[in-house]
Design a protein around this motif. Sequence first.
Motif, PDB file in Angstrom:
ATOM      1  N   THR A  51      11.210   7.585  -0.699  1.00  0.00           N
ATOM      2  CA  THR A  51      11.862   7.904   0.571  1.00  0.00           C
ATOM      3  C   THR A  51      12.455   6.657   1.208  1.00  0.00           C
ATOM      4  O   THR A  51      13.612   6.651   1.631  1.00  0.00           O
ATOM      5  N   ILE A  52      11.664   5.582   1.276  1.00  0.00           N
ATOM      6  CA  ILE A  52      12.120   4.335   1.898  1.00  0.00           C
ATOM      7  C   ILE A  52      13.354   3.782   1.196  1.00  0.00           C
ATOM      8  O   ILE A  52      14.307   3.350   1.841  1.00  0.00           O
ATOM      9  N   GLY A  57       0.782  -1.238   0.000  1.00  0.00           N
ATOM     10  CA  GLY A  57       0.000   0.000   0.000  1.00  0.00           C
ATOM     11  C   GLY A  57       0.810   1.281   0.000  1.00  0.00           C
ATOM     12  O   GLY A  57       0.249   2.361   0.213  1.00  0.00           O
ATOM     13  N   LYS A  58       2.100   1.183  -0.228  1.00  0.00           N
ATOM     14  CA  LYS A  58       2.927   2.395  -0.234  1.00  0.00           C
ATOM     15  C   LYS A  58       2.745   3.172  -1.534  1.00  0.00           C
ATOM     16  O   LYS A  58       2.550   2.598  -2.601  1.00  0.00           O
ATOM     17  N   THR A  59       2.824   4.485  -1.438  1.00  0.00           N
ATOM     18  CA  THR A  59       2.730   5.349  -2.609  1.00  0.00           C
ATOM     19  C   THR A  59       4.114   5.526  -3.228  1.00  0.00           C
ATOM     20  O   THR A  59       5.137   5.186  -2.603  1.00  0.00           O
ATOM     21  N   GLY A  60       4.157   6.085  -4.422  1.00  0.00           N
ATOM     22  CA  GLY A  60       5.428   6.367  -5.074  1.00  0.00           C
ATOM     23  C   GLY A  60       6.345   7.228  -4.221  1.00  0.00           C
ATOM     24  O   GLY A  60       7.518   6.878  -4.031  1.00  0.00           O
ATOM     25  N   ILE A  69      11.148   4.901  -9.269  1.00  0.00           N
ATOM     26  CA  ILE A  69      10.106   4.004  -8.754  1.00  0.00           C
ATOM     27  C   ILE A  69       9.109   3.691  -9.860  1.00  0.00           C
ATOM     28  O   ILE A  69       8.774   2.520 -10.105  1.00  0.00           O
ATOM     29  N   ARG A  70       8.632   4.735 -10.554  1.00  0.00           N
ATOM     30  CA  ARG A  70       7.683   4.531 -11.658  1.00  0.00           C
ATOM     31  C   ARG A  70       8.296   3.650 -12.744  1.00  0.00           C
ATOM     32  O   ARG A  70       7.607   2.792 -13.311  1.00  0.00           O
TER      33      ARG A  70
END
Length: 69
Positions: free
Chosen positions: A30-31, A22-25, A39-40
């Motif tokens: 950041t992670i 459920g993490k966003t871009g 990421i995309r």
Amino acid sequence: MKVPAIYLTPREKEVVKWVADGKTGPEMATILDLSEHTIRSHIESAKRKFDAMNTPHLVALAFRGKIIE
């Protein structure tokens, strides 16, 4: 429906796992200390490899193919 064996890079697997969690871009960026663009790119690459129609479809196929748990 059997999912064909698909090879994802370790980073692609990691990003798909975070999407499934459920993490966003921006959160994943950041992670993982990456840009949102990167990421995309990983998500799009994984979608192409799975021939997934969208990101939820990618996650479903990754679970089904036991790429992620």
